[in-house]
Structure formats: structure tokens, C-alpha cells
Write an enzyme that holds these catalytic residues in place. Structure first.
Site, PDB file in Angstrom:
ATOM      1  N   SER A   1       1.029  -1.061  -0.105  1.00 37.87           N
ATOM      2  CA  SER A   1       0.085   0.105  -0.022  1.00 37.87           C
ATOM      3  C   SER A   1       0.816   1.299   0.023  1.00 37.87           C
ATOM      4  O   SER A   1       1.438   1.600  -1.029  1.00 37.87           O
ATOM      5  CB  SER A   1      -0.979  -0.056   1.251  1.00 37.87           C
TER       6      SER A   1
ATOM      7  N   ASP B   1      10.701   4.542  -9.975  1.00 31.92           N
ATOM      8  CA  ASP B   1      10.266   5.236 -11.243  1.00 31.92           C
ATOM      9  C   ASP B   1      10.903   6.382 -11.663  1.00 31.92           C
ATOM     10  O   ASP B   1      11.243   6.871 -12.618  1.00 31.92           O
ATOM     11  CB  ASP B   1       8.792   5.399 -11.408  1.00 31.92           C
TER      12      ASP B   1
ATOM     13  N   LYS C   1      -0.678  -3.928  -3.191  1.00 30.29           N
ATOM     14  CA  LYS C   1      -2.087  -3.500  -2.798  1.00 30.29           C
ATOM     15  C   LYS C   1      -2.006  -1.958  -3.463  1.00 30.29           C
ATOM     16  O   LYS C   1      -1.507  -1.092  -2.844  1.00 30.29           O
ATOM     17  CB  LYS C   1      -2.300  -3.365  -1.286  1.00 30.29           C
TER      18      LYS C   1
END
Length: 526
Positions: A294, A305, A319
Site C-alpha cells: 500500500s 520510477d 495493494k
């Protein structure tokens, strides 16, 4: 006809109260006639009025809510009113109580540590004290549950509670009156230096105070020479999205995308860095495992990224669903999934699931083990359709659920023997450390004036092994000298770390236990 009109009116009222922002609140009463909501209310009313046996209407409605949620995603959930506080408390940053860390040792509440500058410490309660009476009611030998203890010790700020305390080496019962206060719940449970220039921070979950704690930890480590950082998110199950965004912001440049969310009824919303973070320079290594989930996946995904750091460990939980908290009239709570969240490269972090098939979803981690994903990198294969590209260095990363680390660390299944697992599962390791620390607390504090001395000099004694064997015997665990010897490389470190936690805190616990953590050790190499 009267019953029918009454039900429709009730439906309109309920919908307008629970979902004030939805289009339902604008419907006329007549529009609700024949709707699914009307159907459900008619059924509930019929059961209530005509069912053959007596029933609890509150439970009946809760069954209906849970039944609906079971047909949705695995993370939409209903929480009864009585459980809401305990569910949200770890994320809210504090609770009201007397301020002690404690454990139950043979049906006796033993104080592990009073919270620094908390209500109990201020009146003189010390580590090792036994709380025997609470407001003249005996709690010793009562086999109280964790909830029972909380109910007796916690209460509104400013309220008073009288404690009867026995102290080892001191005769009699001593009475203390403690005035309850707000006790902070910290979400960062370790920060320390590794060598001269590398800092370490472990975030347990993302709560209301996480960002403030994180900045404080960064400043503390920088004051001690930190240039590079190891951020430990292993086992971090997540928490508040905003807290994750604030932590990720500390690493990124102005305008860098952190995460975006989007759902059927929720428009796309982007969260970007403001360039004012405290850790925009220096090497960053993020530690993750299969239980990293999460909000912690938001941080790991943003760092990966944006090519800001190296992710080390195993694929995270996956999640990527955003829940909206909906407070119901009786103070119960609905957590409803309203959107997915996506990493900056466009990866949906949520792992695949089928609506209504929660059991299959829950077996995912077991399937990862049986498929070899956790133990062998050669068993991990991604189709080209799951390829994504990082935003600055155009490296290939993969979607399909969770964050796949840049540096994979296989699970060493040989490290934990069968005896290790059984001793841990039956709480023998924890109970041994508690009993030993309680028995020798004063002599340990005399012998080890500092944690550094303890870390370098403490060794597992024969007395501690005898205590362990006693707990193993009571738990009916089979062992012999050879199986204990095989378990000791891990077992000895676990016991030492737990005693350090008892004498100091979680910060010292992790400085010892991390020495046998393969992901941590690989992170040090980056």
C-alpha cells in the site's frame, strides 16, 4: 401502501446521510421505488417484522453489509463501532492512557519500559514493576486478555487511575496515582548510523505523524554525519496515502510525479514533489519484502520510477487500491475502494484479483513460495506487455502487481530451522527473553552501561538456554542438543535483540536483529 412509502422515505434519508456527495441524494422519492436499494430495505423490513424467531436487527444489517462487500475487492471492509478505535488508533498518532510498555509474564503485568516523560514515569513507575491492582481491583493471576488490560489502563486525558505496584527487591505494595494523558504512537521505530556516512530509518507504517517523525530522523542522522540513507520498508503494511506522498517528496525534485489515483467515479489526481525535500541528494537504498504494501509501495514506486534510488529485496505485496473511509450513523465504519493508484511510470501496483474470491487472493504469498518466486530469481518471468520505463534513465521496470526490486534477494529457507519456526510460533523465544531480562534486569544494567558495550560483549548464557528449554517443554516442543545447536545462529541473535529491546528500545532491537536479515545485508552492499 403505507409501509412501502415509509421504506422509500427511509431509503432516501439513509442514502443522503451516508452518501451526501452521490447522485442518489438528488433523487426524488418516486425514483427510488423499484430500485435495488428499495428492494433491500423491503427485504430487511419483512425479515424484521415477520421472521419466525427473534433476531438482532443490528447484526442482520451488518451481515448484509459484509455480504455485499464480499462480492467486491479484497480490501473494501466493514468495521463495527466497537472496533473502529483500535483499527484507526495506530495511524492517528496517539491514544490516552498511562504511558507504559508492558507484557504479561505468567499472568502478571510487568512494566517493560515507561514511556519517556509520560504519566507513569513522572510518578516514579519503573521498568520491572508489577502492576497488581488497578483502582483496588486485583489484576494479578486473572489471565486477562489484551483488550481487558487496555480497558483498565486507558481512559480520558486528565482522568486518574490508582495502581498497586510490587517492585522486585522492595517489600510491600506501593500505590501510585497516575493522571492519564495523550501517549504518542510512533510510526518510525528505528533510526541509527551505520558507519560514518550511512543512516538507517525503519518506518513501521504510514500514519498521521510519519512525515514529522521522518524529517526529525533525517535531521538527527544528518547531524551525525549521514550522507546516504537506507530506508527500511520491510513488513510495512501501509497507511495514509498523504503520509506516503509527504515522505516520497523528501527525496524528489520539483515537479517529479509521486503517484496518481483514478477510479470509475473518481477523476485522475496527480501528486507531485515540490522540490523542498530534505533528502534530495545522497544515495538511497529502499528495503522491501512480500509484506511491504500500500502506502509503502507508493514510496518505493516513486523512488524507483524517478531513478532516485535502488530497491532491494523481494516483490512487494501489490495493494494498489485507494479506500475512502465512510463513517456510518452508529459510529461503525465502511472502508470502500474508490480508485487505483499508479506509480509514476503508469504501473498499477494492485495485483490481479477476482471479485468475490478472497480465498484465492489470500493464497497469493503461499503461491509465490511454491512457484519459486521467493527463492529463485530464474522462476520470475514477465511478459513484454508488463514492461514499463523509468522516467529519467529509461530503465525497464515491470508491472503486474507490486514493486519488483532492482536487486533481488532470495528467501533463505535453510536459515530458519524447523525448531526456530516452532519456538517462534509458540512464543517461546519472546517469553524466554522477557523472563531472563526480568530476572537479571538490575545486573544487566550494572554490567552493560551502554548499548554499544552490550552489543559487543553480551552472549547467550546457559541459564537463558535453561529458561528456553522450560518454555519449550511446556509448549510440548521436541528438541535435543543438535537441533538447538543448529537453531542457535538465528535463535541467539533473536534472544539478544529482544533483551536489548527490553533494556533500551526498538531502535536497539533492530541494530542487532538486522545482522541476520539478508535483505538488510544486501542493502549495505549497494
Amino acid at each position: 401502501m403505507k409501509i412501502r412509502i415509509g421504506l422509500v422515505v427511509l431509503a432516501a434519508v439513509l442514502i443522503s446521510v451516508v452518501f451526501p456527495l452521490q447522485s442518489y441524494s438528488q433523487r426524488s422519492v418516486n425514483d427510488l421505488v423499484g430500485s435495488p436499494m428499495h428492494k433491500m430495505l423491503v427485504a430487511e423490513s419483512a425479515i424484521k417484522q415477520m421472521y419466525v424467531d427473534s433476531l438482532d436487527e443490528t447484526k442482520l444489517v451488518e451481515y448484509a453489509i459484509n455480504g455485499m462487500l464480499k462480492e467486491l475487492d479484497p480490501h473494501s471492509a466493514y468495521t463495527p463501532a466497537k472496533d473502529v478505535k483500535s483499527l484507526t488508533e495506530p495511524l492517528e498518532g496517539g491514544f490516552e492512557g498511562i504511558g507504559i510498555q508492558y507484557n504479561m509474564v505468567e499472568d502478571t503485568l510487568v512494566v517493560i519500559q515507561p514511556v519517556s516523560d509520560g504519566p507513569s514515569e513522572k510518578v516514579g513507575i519503573m521498568a520491572g514493576d508489577r502492576i497488581i491492582f488497578v483502582n483496588d481491583t486485583s489484576i494479578a493471576g486473572q489471565k486477562l486478555s489484551a483488550d481487558d488490560v487496555k480497558k483498565k489502563l486507558r481512559g480520558k486525558k486528565g482522568s486518574k487511575v490508582k495502581l498497586g505496584v510490587m517492585r522486585p527487591g522492595v517489600q510491600g505494595i506501593h500505590n501510585f496515582t497516575v493522571t492519564r494523558n495523550v501517549i504518542p504512537v510512533l510510526t518510525i521505530n528505528a533510526k541509527y548510523m551505520i558507519g560514518y556516512t550511512t543512516g538507517y530509518i525503519r518506518i513501521d507504517n504510514f500514519g498521521a505523524t510519519t512525515h514529522e517523525e521522518f524529517v526529525s530522523a533525517l535531521n538527527y542522522l544528518k547531524d551525525n554525519g549521514m550522507i546516504d540513507l537506507i530506508l527500511d520498508l520491510q513488513g510495512n503494511g501501509g497507511g495514509y496515502l498523504q503520509a506516503a506522498v509527504e515522505v516520497a517528496n523528501e527525496f524528489l525534485d520539483d515537479g517529479d510525479l509521486i503517484v496518481y489515483t483514478e477510479g470509475r467515479a473518481i477523476p485522475k489526481m496527480e501528486y507531485k514533489a515540490n522540490g523542498k525535500g530534505h533528502m534530495r541528494f545522497g544515495k538511497v537504498v529502499v528495503l522491501v519484502d512480500s509484506y511491504t504494501a500500500s502506502a509503502s509501495e507508493i514510496v518505493a514506486g516513486a523512488i524507483q520510477d524517478n531513478d532516485r534510488g535502488v530497491i532491494v529485496g523481494r516483490r512487494t505485496f501489490g495493494k494498489g487500491l485507494v479506500q475512502r473511509q465512510i463513517d456510518l450513523p452508529d459510529k461503525s465504519m465502511l472502508r470502500l475502494t474508490t480508485a487505483h493508484y499508479y506509480s509514476p511510470s503508469g504501473r498499477c501496483i494492485q495485483k490481479p484479483y477476482e471479485k468475490g474470491k478472497r480465498a484465492d487472493y489470500d493464497r497469493d504469498l503461499a503461491l509465490r513460495l511454491s512457484s519459486g518466486e521467493l527463492t529463485n530469481p530464474d522462476s520470475i518471468h514477465f511478459p513484454d506487455s508488463l514492461k514499463y520505463t523509468t522516467l529519467k534513465k529509461q530503465r525497464t521496470v515491470y508491472g503486474g502487481g507490486g514493486i519488483m526490486p532492482d536487486v533481488y534477494v532470495p528467501l533463505d529457507t535453510a536459515q530458519m530451522t524447523a525448531l526456530n519456526r516452532e519456538l517462534m510460533a509458540k512464543s517461546c523465544v519472546n517469553q524466554t527473553a522477557l523472563k531472563y531480562a526480568d530476572k537479571y534486569r538490575k545486573s544487566l544494567r550494572r554490567q552493560y552501561k551502554t548499548f554499544e558495550q552490550f552489543k559487543n560483549e553480551f552472549e547467550i548464557s546457559s541459564d537463558m538456554l535453561e529458561i528456553l528449554k522450560q518454555h519449550a517443554d511446556r509448549a510440548k516442543i521436541e528438541y535435543n542438543d543438535s537441533t538447538i545447536d543448529a537453531a542457535m545462529p538465528i535463535l541467539g541473535v533473536q534472544l539478544k535483540a529482544l533483551i536489548a529491546r527490553d533494556l533500551w528500545n526498538m531502535n536497539e532491537y533492530y541494530q542487532i536483529i538486522n545482522s541476520v536479515n539478508d535483505i538488510y545485508r544486501k542493502g549495505l552492499e549497494q
